[in-house]
Design a protein around this motif. Structure first.
Motif, PDB file in Angstrom:
ATOM      1  N   PRO A 138      13.037 -17.926 -46.731  1.00  0.00           N
ATOM      2  CA  PRO A 138      14.027 -18.434 -45.786  1.00  0.00           C
ATOM      3  C   PRO A 138      13.982 -19.941 -45.590  1.00  0.00           C
ATOM      4  O   PRO A 138      14.986 -20.546 -45.223  1.00  0.00           O
ATOM      5  CB  PRO A 138      13.684 -17.688 -44.488  1.00  0.00           C
ATOM      6  CG  PRO A 138      13.061 -16.414 -44.951  1.00  0.00           C
ATOM      7  CD  PRO A 138      12.274 -16.791 -46.188  1.00  0.00           C
TER       8      PRO A 138
ATOM      9  N   ARG B 180      14.223 -12.179 -47.566  1.00  0.00           N
ATOM     10  CA  ARG B 180      14.602 -12.378 -46.182  1.00  0.00           C
ATOM     11  C   ARG B 180      13.757 -11.503 -45.250  1.00  0.00           C
ATOM     12  O   ARG B 180      13.409 -10.373 -45.594  1.00  0.00           O
ATOM     13  CB  ARG B 180      16.068 -12.010 -45.977  1.00  0.00           C
ATOM     14  CG  ARG B 180      17.043 -12.890 -46.728  1.00  0.00           C
ATOM     15  CD  ARG B 180      17.005 -14.335 -46.296  1.00  0.00           C
ATOM     16  NE  ARG B 180      17.041 -14.507 -44.853  1.00  0.00           N
ATOM     17  CZ  ARG B 180      17.144 -15.697 -44.254  1.00  0.00           C
ATOM     18  NH1 ARG B 180      17.207 -16.810 -44.989  1.00  0.00           N
ATOM     19  NH2 ARG B 180      17.169 -15.794 -42.941  1.00  0.00           N
TER      20      ARG B 180
ATOM     21  N   THR C   3      23.513 -16.663 -46.052  1.00  0.00           N
ATOM     22  CA  THR C   3      22.929 -15.870 -47.131  1.00  0.00           C
ATOM     23  C   THR C   3      23.945 -15.290 -48.104  1.00  0.00           C
ATOM     24  O   THR C   3      23.650 -15.155 -49.297  1.00  0.00           O
ATOM     25  CB  THR C   3      22.103 -14.710 -46.544  1.00  0.00           C
ATOM     26  OG1 THR C   3      22.921 -13.966 -45.635  1.00  0.00           O
ATOM     27  CG2 THR C   3      20.871 -15.239 -45.804  1.00  0.00           C
TER      28      THR C   3
END
Length: 354
Positions: free
Chosen positions: A6, A148, A193
């Motif tokens: 991330p 993630r 994302t």
């Protein structure tokens, strides 16, 4: 290949977005059913329907099939002899690869993937093996991928490929997935994302859906501006009010250019289906779109052909095929739930961040 965390540049920052399902595929990923207990003693019938589904998809594009043990592989190979299928021995808990598999993203002709966490719809079933599947897919493909920390299931999100996404509050906002993540938080997350710049929300899904109301069981894009949504005409049915509220909300929604969507009503099966744990959530909206085809679940129901008649004009140039899902629905899902598309394109290994 590289793991992208991330803290690394997000997919959107690097120009990657989630394509629509009707974009060209390189393959379809699936998992073979294996546990008779999970299928309430009906595994043989489930496997027969799975074999027909896999064979149908493999007529149009390759199928990458995960098998969890030697018995599963023997059974699958026997049923699928001659089909365009590649087998992968992988530890598995279940078959719902739409939810535990990766979500692929693209930048031009390059394909990468996002590895979300999976917890079996809020801890309802075993999930630890299934949570490892995206990592296996990334290794097989040599694909750069983002790991993630958030929980996200592919069946909970529908996209049109132009930046608009659809989901349900009943699913995404449960405390058993990402506590504290609200609508604004999801909008920001999915923009970073998956390139979803506009996230639209419906209220809920079907009665007794263990996913808490995935969007792919009720409402789907069929092209960039057309949305097909499930309706229940019987006011005594618990699905009636929820589907009616969703329909009204969809009619008020606008695309990113400020234009209304084309909304098409899709019937639910007329007959109430009961399973080992109560009412089942059969739906025609759980179709799967592939290269030149659409496979639509059928239940031996009076509305089977009516649903096909609604869907066929929405997919010009594609063969709309009805296949039996009467046994598969006993596990709580259908064709879209057990498939995950890999977009066509070269695999991006993530080298530019190494």
């Amino acid at each position: 290949m590289r793991h992208l965390l991330p803290s690394d540049p997000t997919p959107s920052a690097l120009g990657f977005t989630m394509p629509a399902e009707w974009a060209p595929h390189a393959a379809t990923w699936m998992s073979w059913p294996a546990d008779d207990d999970l299928w309430f003693g009906r595994l043989a019938g489930v496997r027969a329907e799975f074999a027909e589904l896999v064979r149908t998809i493999a007529r149009f594009e390759p199928v990458q099939l995960l098998v969890r043990d030697e018995e599963s592989e023997r059974d699958a190979r026997a049923r699928l002899s001659g089909a365009d299928v590649r087998f992968h021995a992988v530890a598995l808990d279940d078959v719902w690869l739409r939810d535990n598999g990766p979500i692929f993203v693209q930048r031009g002709a390059e394909t990468a993937l996002v590895n979300w966490r999976f917890n079996a719809w809020g801890g309802k079933f075993h999930w630890h093996n299934d949570d490892q599947v995206p990592e296996y897919v990334a290794q097989v493909l040599g694909a750069g991928h983002w790991d993630r920390p958030e929980i996200l299931e592919g069946g909970g999100l529908e996209v049109n490929g132009l930046g608009t996404g659809l989901t349900t509050r009943s699913c995404f906002l449960t405390e058993t997935r990402n506590p504290g993540l609200d609508e604004a938080g999801y909008s920001a997350l999915l923009q970073e994302t998956l390139g979803v710049r506009q996230l639209l929300w419906l209220g809920g899904g079907l009665e007794n859906d263990h996913t808490d109301g995935h969007i792919d069981t009720i409402t789907r894009f069929t092209d960039e501006r057309t949305i097909v949504t499930s309706v229940e005409p019987n006011p005594e049915d618990p699905n009636h009010a929820v589907m009616a509220a969703n329909l009204e909300a969809l009619r008020r929604m606008r695309d990113m250019a400020g234009e209304p969507f084309r909304i098409v009503e899709l019937p639910l099966p007329a007959a109430r289906l009961e399973g080992a744990e109560g009412r089942l959530p059969p739906t025609y909206a759980n179709f799967y779109i592939g290269n030149g085809f659409v496979v639509v679940p059928q239940y031996g129901d009076p509305n089977d052909e009516r649903a096909l008649a609604v869907l066929r004009p929405l997919f010009p140039g594609r063969e709309v095929i009805g296949l039996s899902s009467r046994e598969i629905i006993g596990g709580g899902g259908s064709f879209h739930c057990v498939t995950q598309q890999q977009p066509a394109g070269t695999i991006w290994p993530g080298q530019e961040l190494a």
